[in-house]
Design an enzyme around this catalytic site. Sequence first.
Site, short mmCIF file in Angstrom:
data_model
loop_
_atom_site.label_atom_id
_atom_site.label_comp_id
_atom_site.label_asym_id
_atom_site.label_seq_id
_atom_site.Cartn_x
_atom_site.Cartn_y
_atom_site.Cartn_z
N THR A 18 0.83 -1.20 0.00
CA THR A 18 0.00 0.00 0.00
C THR A 18 0.87 1.26 0.00
OG1 THR A 18 -1.75 -1.18 1.17
CG2 THR A 18 -1.85 1.22 1.22
N GLY A 41 2.68 5.98 -3.26
CA GLY A 41 3.75 6.70 -3.96
C GLY A 41 3.58 6.67 -5.46
N GLU A 85 0.92 9.16 -6.36
CA GLU A 85 1.51 10.51 -6.27
C GLU A 85 2.37 10.80 -7.51
OE1 GLU A 85 2.49 12.50 -2.41
OE2 GLU A 85 3.06 10.42 -1.94
N GLY A 107 2.55 16.27 -1.67
CA GLY A 107 1.30 15.65 -1.24
C GLY A 107 0.90 16.16 0.13
N HIS A 120 -7.31 0.34 -0.99
CA HIS A 120 -6.42 -0.65 -1.60
C HIS A 120 -7.20 -1.95 -1.55
CE1 HIS A 120 -2.09 -2.41 -2.08
NE2 HIS A 120 -2.92 -2.75 -3.06
#
Length: 142
Positions: free
Chosen positions: A42, A47, A50, A70, A77
């Site tokens: 996760t 990442g 992002e 961020g 998930h």
Amino acid sequence: MKNTLKPGLKYEHKFLVPSSKTVPALYPEAEEFLAMPEVFATGFMVGFLEWACIKCLNPHIDWPVEQTVGTHINVSHQAATPPGLEVTATVELIEVDGRRLVFQVEAHDGVEVISKGRHERFIINREKFDAKLGEKRKPCGA
């Protein structure tokens, strides 16, 4: 920021999941993580989402003087992805409020949707950001 930075911008980003982006690799210092299944972690998935948003934004800001960080993430998930599958992030900029940017995000592993949600980013001036960090690093009373 450029005048092209407007809601409606979309971007699709692909990534082949290696073993180095699975749960056991997330915190190899933690025996609890090492004992978990070898699936896309996760933390790495966040990442990746992002990264897709950054790739979407960079042509529309004064990169690298301006960058984005961020500030909020709210994603599911909902399915496990083993290494070797390619994941695709689809992101859409849905709100621009000054320097605050809001994305609708989704990820798919070629078999099923693995994530959906929203992500917020904030436009920063890198030089000013680094100066504030320098102040924060100073020991108290110095």
